[in-house]
Design an enzyme around this catalytic site. Structure first.
Site, PDB file in Angstrom:
ATOM      1  N   TYR A 143      42.789  49.980  31.258  1.00 21.60           N
ATOM      2  CA  TYR A 143      43.017  48.376  31.800  1.00 21.60           C
ATOM      3  C   TYR A 143      44.627  48.083  31.448  1.00 21.60           C
ATOM      4  CZ  TYR A 143      43.251  43.354  31.456  1.00 21.60           C
ATOM      5  OH  TYR A 143      43.645  41.858  31.607  1.00 21.60           O
TER       6      TYR A 143
HETATM    7  N1  LIG Z   1      39.865  35.963  31.153  1.00 23.02           N
HETATM    8  C1  LIG Z   1      40.790  36.238  30.247  1.00 23.02           C
HETATM    9  O1  LIG Z   1      40.954  35.859  28.955  1.00 23.02           O
HETATM   10  C2  LIG Z   1      42.052  36.790  30.553  1.00 23.02           C
HETATM   11  C3  LIG Z   1      42.407  37.083  32.094  1.00 23.02           C
HETATM   12  N2  LIG Z   1      43.407  37.761  32.278  1.00 23.02           N
HETATM   13  C4  LIG Z   1      43.799  38.111  33.786  1.00 23.02           C
HETATM   14  O2  LIG Z   1      43.717  36.747  34.328  1.00 23.02           O
HETATM   15  C5  LIG Z   1      43.429  36.887  35.724  1.00 23.02           C
HETATM   16  C6  LIG Z   1      42.177  36.052  35.884  1.00 23.02           C
HETATM   17  O3  LIG Z   1      41.215  36.443  34.837  1.00 23.02           O
HETATM   18  P1  LIG Z   1      39.543  36.030  35.093  1.00 23.02           P
HETATM   19  O4  LIG Z   1      39.560  34.829  35.892  1.00 23.02           O
HETATM   20  O5  LIG Z   1      39.058  36.107  33.915  1.00 23.02           O
HETATM   21  O6  LIG Z   1      39.081  37.134  36.025  1.00 23.02           O
HETATM   22  P2  LIG Z   1      37.858  37.828  36.423  1.00 23.02           P
HETATM   23  O7  LIG Z   1      37.408  38.926  35.427  1.00 23.02           O
HETATM   24  O8  LIG Z   1      36.724  36.568  36.238  1.00 23.02           O
HETATM   25  O9  LIG Z   1      37.974  38.216  37.747  1.00 23.02           O
HETATM   26  C7  LIG Z   1      38.965  37.716  38.637  1.00 23.02           C
HETATM   27  C8  LIG Z   1      38.538  38.055  40.032  1.00 23.02           C
HETATM   28  O10 LIG Z   1      38.467  39.260  40.606  1.00 23.02           O
HETATM   29  C9  LIG Z   1      37.744  39.655  41.576  1.00 23.02           C
HETATM   30  N3  LIG Z   1      37.696  40.876  41.823  1.00 23.02           N
HETATM   31  C10 LIG Z   1      37.117  42.020  40.881  1.00 23.02           C
HETATM   32  N4  LIG Z   1      37.142  43.168  41.536  1.00 23.02           N
HETATM   33  C11 LIG Z   1      37.588  42.822  42.913  1.00 23.02           C
HETATM   34  C12 LIG Z   1      37.602  43.780  44.109  1.00 23.02           C
HETATM   35  N5  LIG Z   1      37.253  45.181  43.892  1.00 23.02           N
HETATM   36  N6  LIG Z   1      38.052  43.191  45.304  1.00 23.02           N
HETATM   37  C13 LIG Z   1      38.087  42.076  45.198  1.00 23.02           C
HETATM   38  N7  LIG Z   1      38.247  41.129  44.310  1.00 23.02           N
HETATM   39  C14 LIG Z   1      37.761  41.665  43.047  1.00 23.02           C
HETATM   40  C15 LIG Z   1      36.540  38.966  40.902  1.00 23.02           C
HETATM   41  O11 LIG Z   1      35.705  38.870  42.079  1.00 23.02           O
HETATM   42  P3  LIG Z   1      33.887  38.975  41.883  1.00 23.02           P
HETATM   43  O12 LIG Z   1      33.552  37.719  41.984  1.00 23.02           O
HETATM   44  O13 LIG Z   1      33.566  39.870  42.922  1.00 23.02           O
HETATM   45  O14 LIG Z   1      33.850  39.608  40.461  1.00 23.02           O
HETATM   46  C16 LIG Z   1      37.031  37.723  40.687  1.00 23.02           C
HETATM   47  O15 LIG Z   1      36.967  36.596  41.688  1.00 23.02           O
HETATM   48  C17 LIG Z   1      43.112  38.482  35.948  1.00 23.02           C
HETATM   49  O16 LIG Z   1      44.130  38.977  36.499  1.00 23.02           O
HETATM   50  C18 LIG Z   1      42.587  38.772  34.508  1.00 23.02           C
HETATM   51  O17 LIG Z   1      43.189  40.327  34.287  1.00 23.02           O
HETATM   52  C19 LIG Z   1      44.583  38.117  31.431  1.00 23.02           C
HETATM   53  C20 LIG Z   1      44.093  38.138  30.159  1.00 23.02           C
HETATM   54  C21 LIG Z   1      42.911  37.422  29.525  1.00 23.02           C
HETATM   55  N1  LIG Z   2      40.008  40.482  34.914  1.00 21.53           N
HETATM   56  C1  LIG Z   2      39.711  40.016  33.441  1.00 21.53           C
HETATM   57  N2  LIG Z   2      40.676  40.462  32.542  1.00 21.53           N
HETATM   58  C2  LIG Z   2      40.507  40.100  31.451  1.00 21.53           C
HETATM   59  C3  LIG Z   2      39.569  39.383  30.933  1.00 21.53           C
HETATM   60  C4  LIG Z   2      38.448  39.132  31.827  1.00 21.53           C
HETATM   61  O1  LIG Z   2      37.450  38.225  31.647  1.00 21.53           O
HETATM   62  N3  LIG Z   2      38.592  39.412  33.285  1.00 21.53           N
HETATM   63  N4  LIG Z   2      39.340  38.957  29.741  1.00 21.53           N
HETATM   64  C5  LIG Z   2      40.191  39.288  28.829  1.00 21.53           C
HETATM   65  C6  LIG Z   2      39.730  39.029  27.231  1.00 21.53           C
HETATM   66  O2  LIG Z   2      39.399  37.669  27.158  1.00 21.53           O
HETATM   67  C7  LIG Z   2      40.952  39.326  26.334  1.00 21.53           C
HETATM   68  O3  LIG Z   2      42.215  38.772  26.830  1.00 21.53           O
HETATM   69  C8  LIG Z   2      40.574  38.740  24.952  1.00 21.53           C
HETATM   70  O4  LIG Z   2      39.567  39.433  24.703  1.00 21.53           O
HETATM   71  C9  LIG Z   2      41.333  40.151  29.057  1.00 21.53           C
HETATM   72  N5  LIG Z   2      41.269  40.466  30.284  1.00 21.53           N
END
Ligand SMILES: NC(=O)C1=CN([C@@H]2O[C@H](COP(=O)(O)OP(=O)(O)OC[C@H]3O[C@@H](n4cnc5c(N)ncnc54)[C@H](OP(=O)(O)O)[C@@H]3O)[C@@H](O)[C@H]2O)C=CC1
Ligand SMILES: Nc1nc2c(c(=O)[nH]1)N=C([C@H](O)[C@@H](O)CO)CN2
Length: 236
Positions: A143
């Site tokens: 990742y």
């Molecule tokens: N959440 C967190 O704490 C953190 C998040 N981030 C980054 O921030 C951004 C948003 O995070 P978050 O909202 O938690 O993300 P999610 O893990 O909730 O996923 C974001 C979206 O990506 C979509 N997705 C996954 N795989 C595919 C695919 N193959 N084709 C099309 N769409 C796809 C999911 O769709 P589906 O509904 O189908 O799953 C979902 O709508 C991401 O880039 C993440 O890496 C970074 C650090 C921390």
């Molecule tokens: N696509 C995603 N990326 C990440 C997620 C997630 O929920 N979806 N969550 C994290 C964690 O919250 C991390 O930031 C702390 O444990 C990282 N990326």
């Protein structure tokens, strides 16, 4: 999508959590949003100025269909926010999947939509990465590596597309826990940042709003990690 766009913003992974918050905030600001989703559009279908398009970003065919729809029905492109992502455990299969979503898809869309981006008076590409891209992650090696690659692509596309298109990275720490994350995991995670709370989507929405109006920022990283990069004895 039978709507003719002037200059939409594409947001990938827009159907939930951060992507949905971005779609709501930016459509309220007056942007036309092309919102991609993989399985279920959810609330996207209820939002004004938001046009859902289904695309599994691991599929070259789905990506090409998305590109063809945008090229056919948009005169130019205000930007692309690459939000779609999977936070998967380490395995070769998961590495390949995250490579496709975090690297191949943004590369494919940026390259294919370059003419539409350049025909805009101003355009922005925003790569949503992760704080772990700059420090690694022993439990999510693939990742972090794929997110690091996405951050590197910011540098290349910024140079290639300047000055019409600004290209920047947002590097968040914790945003929103997964629904199934344990209380122990959450407590341990919160302690790693100087700002010990779960911020939700706000850090990304704030950073996107700044970047879309910025006058002199490209090839840069906006970090919003709660001070995670600083070691602090009380919680080290
Ligand atoms: N959440 C967190 O704490 C953190 C998040 N981030 C980054 O921030 C951004 C948003 O995070 P978050 O909202 O938690 O993300 P999610 O893990 O909730 O996923 C974001 C979206 O990506 C979509 N997705 C996954 N795989 C595919 C695919 N193959 N084709 C099309 N769409 C796809 C999911 O769709 P589906 O509904 O189908 O799953 C979902 O709508 C991401 O880039 C993440 O890496 C970074 C650090 C921390
Ligand atoms: N696509 C995603 N990326 C990440 C997620 C997630 O929920 N979806 N969550 C994290 C964690 O919250 C991390 O930031 C702390 O444990 C990282 N990326």
């Amino acid at each position: 999508m039978h709507h003719t766009f002037a200059a939409p913003l594409i947001i990938t992974g827009a159907n939930k959590r951060v992507g949905l918050a971005l779609s709501k905030a930016l459509s309220r600001q007056g942007y036309e949003i092309v919102a991609t989703y993989r399985n279920d559009p959810g609330e996207l279908t209820t939002l004004e100025n938001v046009y859902p398009i289904q695309a599994d970003l691991t599929s070259i065919e789905d990506r090409q269909r998305l590109i063809d729809q945008v090229v056919t029905q948009a005169k130019s492109l205000r930007g692309i926010i690459h939000n779609a992502s999977l936070w998967l455990d380490d395995s070769l299969q998961n590495f390949q999947t995250m490579y496709q979503v975090h690297l191949e898809a943004p590369y494919h869309l940026n390259q294919a939509l370059e003419p539409l981006l350049l025909s805009s008076s101003r355009a922005d590409i925003i790569h949503i990465c992760d704080d772990s891209a700059s420090r690694g992650s022993k439990n999510h090696i693939a990742y972090a590596a794929t997110k690091a690659g996405l951050s590197n692509m910011t540098l290349s596309f910024a140079e290639r597309l300047a000055p019409t298109v600004r290209v920047n990275t947002i590097s968040p720490g914790l945003l929103i826990f997964k629904e199934d994350s344990s209380a122990e995991y959450q407590e341990a995670t919160l302690k790693k940042a100087l700002l010990p709370y779960e911020p939700g989507a706000a850090p990304i929405v704030e950073a996107v709003m700044y970047l879309l109006q910025s006058t002199y920022t490209t090839g840069s990283t906006v970090t919003a990690n709660g001070g995670r990069h600083l070691r602090h004895s009380k919680n080290a």
